[in-house]
Design an enzyme around this catalytic site. Structure first.
Site, mmCIF file in Angstrom:
data_model
loop_
_atom_site.group_PDB
_atom_site.id
_atom_site.type_symbol
_atom_site.label_atom_id
_atom_site.label_comp_id
_atom_site.label_asym_id
_atom_site.label_seq_id
_atom_site.Cartn_x
_atom_site.Cartn_y
_atom_site.Cartn_z
ATOM 1 N N GLY A 26 0.828 -1.200 0.000
ATOM 2 C CA GLY A 26 0.000 0.000 0.000
ATOM 3 C C GLY A 26 0.863 1.251 0.000
ATOM 4 N N ASN A 27 2.186 1.065 -0.102
ATOM 5 C CA ASN A 27 3.124 2.178 0.047
ATOM 6 C C ASN A 27 3.793 2.474 -1.299
ATOM 7 O OD1 ASN A 27 5.487 3.684 0.553
ATOM 8 N ND2 ASN A 27 5.520 3.004 2.685
ATOM 9 N N HIS A 86 5.900 4.717 -2.147
ATOM 10 C CA HIS A 86 7.341 5.007 -2.074
ATOM 11 C C HIS A 86 8.143 3.711 -2.162
ATOM 12 C CE1 HIS A 86 6.738 9.224 -0.954
ATOM 13 N NE2 HIS A 86 5.750 8.785 -0.199
ATOM 14 N N ASP A 137 8.281 -6.208 4.422
ATOM 15 C CA ASP A 137 7.952 -5.641 5.722
ATOM 16 C C ASP A 137 9.240 -5.065 6.311
ATOM 17 O OD1 ASP A 137 5.657 -5.264 7.450
ATOM 18 O OD2 ASP A 137 6.844 -6.336 8.942
ATOM 19 N N LYS A 166 19.621 6.528 -2.054
ATOM 20 C CA LYS A 166 19.078 5.688 -0.972
ATOM 21 C C LYS A 166 19.215 4.213 -1.364
ATOM 22 C CE LYS A 166 14.966 4.721 1.807
ATOM 23 N NZ LYS A 166 13.549 4.974 2.066
ATOM 24 N N HIS A 195 18.403 -0.659 3.574
ATOM 25 C CA HIS A 195 17.933 -1.977 4.002
ATOM 26 C C HIS A 195 17.097 -2.646 2.914
ATOM 27 C CE1 HIS A 195 15.091 1.155 4.690
ATOM 28 N NE2 HIS A 195 14.125 0.362 5.125
ATOM 29 N N ARG A 196 16.159 -1.867 2.326
ATOM 30 C CA ARG A 196 15.265 -2.424 1.300
ATOM 31 C C ARG A 196 16.055 -2.826 0.062
ATOM 32 N NH1 ARG A 196 12.105 1.233 1.645
ATOM 33 N NH2 ARG A 196 10.903 0.068 3.166
HETATM 34 P P1 ITT Z 1 3.026 -2.105 3.162
HETATM 35 O O1 ITT Z 1 1.685 -1.904 2.561
HETATM 36 O O2 ITT Z 1 4.061 -2.542 2.160
HETATM 37 O O3 ITT Z 1 3.025 -2.961 4.403
HETATM 38 P P2 ITT Z 1 3.737 0.067 5.000
HETATM 39 O O4 ITT Z 1 4.021 1.513 4.748
HETATM 40 O O5 ITT Z 1 2.614 -0.283 5.917
HETATM 41 O O6 ITT Z 1 3.534 -0.618 3.560
HETATM 42 P P3 ITT Z 1 5.508 -1.508 6.709
HETATM 43 O O7 ITT Z 1 4.394 -2.331 7.214
HETATM 44 O O8 ITT Z 1 6.739 -2.204 6.256
HETATM 45 O O9 ITT Z 1 5.088 -0.564 5.470
HETATM 46 O O10 ITT Z 1 5.767 -0.441 7.826
HETATM 47 C C1 ITT Z 1 6.965 0.015 8.160
HETATM 48 C C2 ITT Z 1 6.878 1.460 8.563
HETATM 49 O O11 ITT Z 1 8.243 1.803 8.815
HETATM 50 C C3 ITT Z 1 6.395 2.357 7.434
HETATM 51 O O12 ITT Z 1 5.111 2.826 7.654
HETATM 52 C C4 ITT Z 1 7.366 3.523 7.463
HETATM 53 O O13 ITT Z 1 6.832 4.537 8.261
HETATM 54 C C5 ITT Z 1 8.610 2.950 8.112
HETATM 55 N N1 ITT Z 1 9.592 2.610 7.085
HETATM 56 C C6 ITT Z 1 9.786 1.432 6.444
HETATM 57 N N2 ITT Z 1 10.767 1.527 5.550
HETATM 58 C C7 ITT Z 1 11.205 2.793 5.609
HETATM 59 C C8 ITT Z 1 12.173 3.530 4.903
HETATM 60 O O14 ITT Z 1 12.869 3.006 3.927
HETATM 61 N N3 ITT Z 1 12.338 4.796 5.256
HETATM 62 C C9 ITT Z 1 11.621 5.371 6.226
HETATM 63 N N4 ITT Z 1 10.673 4.770 6.921
HETATM 64 C C10 ITT Z 1 10.455 3.481 6.605
#
Ligand code: ITT
Length: 184
Positions: free
Chosen positions: A8-9, A11, A65, A162, A167-168
């Site tokens: 859902g993200n 970015h 995740d 980045k 990490h990603r």
């Molecule tokens: P999904 O639908 O893919 O789950 P999400 O945004 O809910 O998207 P996560 O469950 O992995 O993602 O949540 C991790 C949170 O950690 C996310 O909401 C961000 O706020 C933060 N996060 C994860 N990766 C990040 C990154 O590369 N930079 C900054 N914040 C990050």
């Protein structure tokens, strides 16, 4: 090769496409979501989600995740990062870190893949950095303005910069090496 990224993200989607497209992996987007189980393990959350997503779409899929682990706070917020970001945000984290001199933190990313004829597998990436003293930068998303590596916050970097160290990107690179060998 074409794979579906369930997220859902947007970015995350942009970062994944920037990294995987040059490797010949086309990323389709599905915003249908998946059950995020409550667990202390990012691997478990991703594996459960990808199994469910693969069953729903019946094609090769991956999910990711991620979590921010702040060492002085015992690893908080870790697997609860999405909830903590939504509730207290970067300002809340900076308040929790007021007067704390140990600023060490890391991000971990778990990319899980599954296909109708392939069991779920997971790839882990990690980057070590520090919690900044204040928010800096306008790029990225989430905790990017407060997470710094070598003096720059992730929000001060372009997607390409980045992706050179995140990490990603580390988890996705391992995933790409694996999946390119598969016939899916
Ligand atoms: P999904 O639908 O893919 O789950 P999400 O945004 O809910 O998207 P996560 O469950 O992995 O993602 O949540 C991790 C949170 O950690 C996310 O909401 C961000 O706020 C933060 N996060 C994860 N990766 C990040 C990154 O590369 N930079 C900054 N914040 C990050």
């Amino acid at each position: 090769m074409r794979l579906t990224f369930i997220t859902g993200n947007l970015h995350k989607l942009e970062e994944a496409r920037a990294l995987l497209s040059p490797l010949g992996i086309e990323v389709e987007h599905d915003a249908g979501g998946y059950t995020e189980i409550q667990s202390d393990s990012l691997e478990e959350i991703a594996l459960f989600g990808v199994r469910e997503g693969c069953k729903r779409l019946n094609r090769p899929v991956f999910v990711e995740d991620a979590g921010l682990f702040i060492h002085a706070l015992g690893g908080f917020p870790g697997p609860y990062s999405a909830y903590v970001f939504r509730t207290i945000g970067n300002a809340g984290i900076l308040r929790l870190m007021e007067g704390v001199s140990d600023r060490d933190a890391h991000f971990t990313s778990c990319v899980a893949f599954c296909a109708p004829d392939h069991p779920p597998v997971v790839f882990v990436g990690r980057v070590d950095g520090r919690i900044a003293r204040e928010e800096r930068g306008t790029g990225g998303f989430g905790f990017d303005p407060i997470f710094e590596v070598d003096g720059s916050t992730f929000a001060e970097l372009s997607t390409e910069q980045k992706n050179a160290l995140s990490h990603r990107a580390r988890a996705l690179s391992k995933f790409a090496s694996f999946v390119r060998e598969l016939d899916v």
